[in-house]
Design an enzyme around this catalytic site. Structure first.
Site, PDB file in Angstrom:
ATOM      1  N   VAL A  19      -6.711  -7.623  -5.844  1.00 16.65           N
ATOM      2  CA  VAL A  19      -5.718  -6.724  -5.242  1.00 16.65           C
ATOM      3  C   VAL A  19      -5.205  -5.732  -6.290  1.00 16.65           C
ATOM      4  CG1 VAL A  19      -3.507  -6.580  -4.010  1.00 16.65           C
ATOM      5  CG2 VAL A  19      -5.066  -8.473  -3.528  1.00 16.65           C
ATOM      6  N   THR A  71       0.841  -1.209   0.000  1.00 22.70           N
ATOM      7  CA  THR A  71       0.000   0.000   0.000  1.00 22.70           C
ATOM      8  C   THR A  71       0.872   1.253   0.000  1.00 22.70           C
ATOM      9  OG1 THR A  71      -1.728  -1.185   1.204  1.00 22.70           O
ATOM     10  CG2 THR A  71      -1.839   1.210   1.262  1.00 22.70           C
ATOM     11  N   GLY A  81      -0.216 -10.116  -9.524  1.00 24.41           N
ATOM     12  CA  GLY A  81      -1.001 -10.738  -8.462  1.00 24.41           C
ATOM     13  C   GLY A  81      -2.445 -10.907  -8.891  1.00 24.41           C
ATOM     14  N   GLU A 136      -0.153  -7.054 -14.090  1.00 21.53           N
ATOM     15  CA  GLU A 136      -0.201  -8.430 -14.601  1.00 21.53           C
ATOM     16  C   GLU A 136      -1.072  -9.221 -13.634  1.00 21.53           C
ATOM     17  OE1 GLU A 136       1.071  -9.573 -17.345  1.00 21.53           O
ATOM     18  OE2 GLU A 136       2.607  -8.126 -17.925  1.00 21.53           O
ATOM     19  N   LEU A 137      -2.359  -9.398 -13.994  1.00 23.36           N
ATOM     20  CA  LEU A 137      -3.328  -9.932 -13.032  1.00 23.36           C
ATOM     21  C   LEU A 137      -3.808 -11.323 -13.453  1.00 23.36           C
ATOM     22  CD1 LEU A 137      -5.155  -6.506 -12.536  1.00 23.36           C
ATOM     23  CD2 LEU A 137      -3.147  -7.379 -11.323  1.00 23.36           C
TER      24      LEU A 137
END
Length: 439
Positions: A196, A177, A192, A214-215
């Site tokens: 998120v 964060t 991830g 990159e999810l």
């Protein structure tokens, strides 16, 4: 690391950047070449550590370090080639040029499933572009993060350069964060989950920062009636159970033409029965454990939901009674293409096998999920192949023909569309994301 450690590290990285940015790009390439060599020397021990801490089989652990080595080689060549054009100016006596400069400090947040390679793709390219890096690996793979950072730091320090050019802070969501909110992070690369990633994207966007995402992936293999089944069976097996289903490019949906459905399911179930399950360090093992106890619970929940939504478990579906987070590789048939569980990415070795009739409908089904990472068709029809690659074909960032969905080459840009985040890493022109353009 805590937030005080983070604060100190960002300051050191920013100072180190001033040194790094002054070094000519080909000389930066030479440092990256040495990092690749240092990784080569430690490839087996580092691969072994990846296997121990993440749970993937030893050859995959070594293969992942090899990817970092390969991307270092790629970056060395790139360090002599990056640049912009000199364009014709419409004004007499003027020059019009595009100059590319480093963004500054690149934050890299990586996931547990590829604890070396993803950082490698980012850092090797970011470094030759003239950036410093600050890495936060997954909290469950910090030994790997520390080991890799020590290897890099030694190379930098042996060359009389500050180790802080490649900084590391281990930590959880608090550090992540802080990175997302920190205006000193000139680019934040996040790998991830989509959930998120969305939070990260909003935090970065709020400060008008730059992000590279990159999810998730909900990847499909489509098998037409003319496909070579000798290619299909090993490909589907590898794509669905490799890394115990914990790749972002894992095949989660297998669309089979109705005329070959039963034959392929029978052959695939037979192949699944031969998968050698065991200790990831054992050279005979093809399939190791899931990463965490939470992953086992997610696996069981997904199998239960699949049954409730009308699916039949052809093989697998249970926890394996042995130490560690082992579950059976699983095949589920009989679900509709739009069943809620089929549209959910469960990071586990569950393959949903679905029937189709026509090309047009199955291309639409490939594209109907939220994610758009990897996709594959098996066919010998040349016209169909080009339709698949064209504007009405796959909407994914990675579009395969007659090979599995998993795995990628470092020479091409890696990444996906829609809820996969739109980011691109590694090859092609992805270097541009780590730089800013001045005209």
């Amino acid at each position: 690391g805590n937030l005080e450690d983070y604060e100190e590290t960002v300051k050191k990285a920013k100072e180190a950047w001033k040194v790094w940015a002054d070094i000519p790009a080909p000389k930066r390439g030479e440092i990256v070449r040495q990092i690749g060599d240092a990784l080569r020397q430690k490839i087996k021990v580092l691969g072994s550590l990846v296997s121990l801490e993440m749970g993937k089989i030893f050859v995959e652990g070594v293969g992942e370090v090899q990817e970092y080595v390969d991307v270092c080689d790629y970056a060395v060549g790139l360090s002599r080639m990056i640049g912009g054009p000199i364009l014709p100016s419409e004004r007499p006596g003027h020059a019009l040029i595009e100059q590319w400069n480093p963004v500054g400090l690149v934050g890299v947040i990586t996931a547990f499933n590829f604890p070396v390679a993803v950082y490698g793709w980012n850092s090797a390219i970011a470094m030759i572009c003239g950036n410093a890096c600050l890495w936060k690996g997954a909290p469950t793979t910090s030994l790997v993060s520390v080991a890799v950072t020590k290897i890099i730091a030694k190379v930098l320090e042996d060359n009389k350069l500050p180790g802080a050019i490649c900084s590391l802070v281990c930590g959880g969501a608090d550090i992540g964060t802080a990175m997302a909110r920190d205006e000193r992070m000139d680019l934040l690369s996040f790998t991830g989950s989509t959930k998120v990633g969305k939070q990260v994207a909003l935090m970065v966007q709020e400060r008008f920062g730059r992000s590279l995402l990159e999810l998730g992936g909900n990847n499909a293999i489509i098998v037409f009636e003319d496909a070579d089944l000798n290619l299909v069976i090993p490909s589907a097996l590898f794509a669905a159970v490799g890394t115990a289903g914990q790749r972002c490019t894992t095949a989660r949906r297998l669309f089979l033409h109705e005329s070959i459905h039963d034959e392929v399911v029978a052959k695939l179930a037979k192949a699944y029965a031969q998968v050698r399950i065991g200790d990831p360090w054992d050279s005979d093992t093809l399939y190791g454990p899931l990463h965490t106890k939470e992953a086992v619970k997610m696996f069981l929940d997904a199998v239960e939901q699949a049954k409730q939504q009308g699916g039949s478990v052809v093989c697998g579906g249970k926890v394996i009674n042995r130490p560690g987070n082992y579950v059976e590789p699983t095949i589920v048939t009989g679900l509709p293409h739009d069943a809620p569980i089929v549209h959910t990415e469960t990071f586990a070795p569950i393959l949903y096998v679905l029937k189709f009739k026509e090309e047009e409908e199955v291309f639409a089904w490939n594209n109907e999920v939220k994610q758009g990472l990897s996709s594959s068709i098996f066919t010998k029809d040349l016209g169909r192949i080009f339709r698949w690659l064209g504007p009405k074909g796959s909407d994914c960032g990675i579009v395969n023909v007659n090979i599995p969905t998993s795995g990628a080459e470092i020479g091409g840009a890696f990444g996906g569309e829609k809820h996969t985040g739109g980011g691109r890493e590694s090859g092609s022109d992805s270097w541009k994301l780590y730089m800013r353009r001045s005209t």
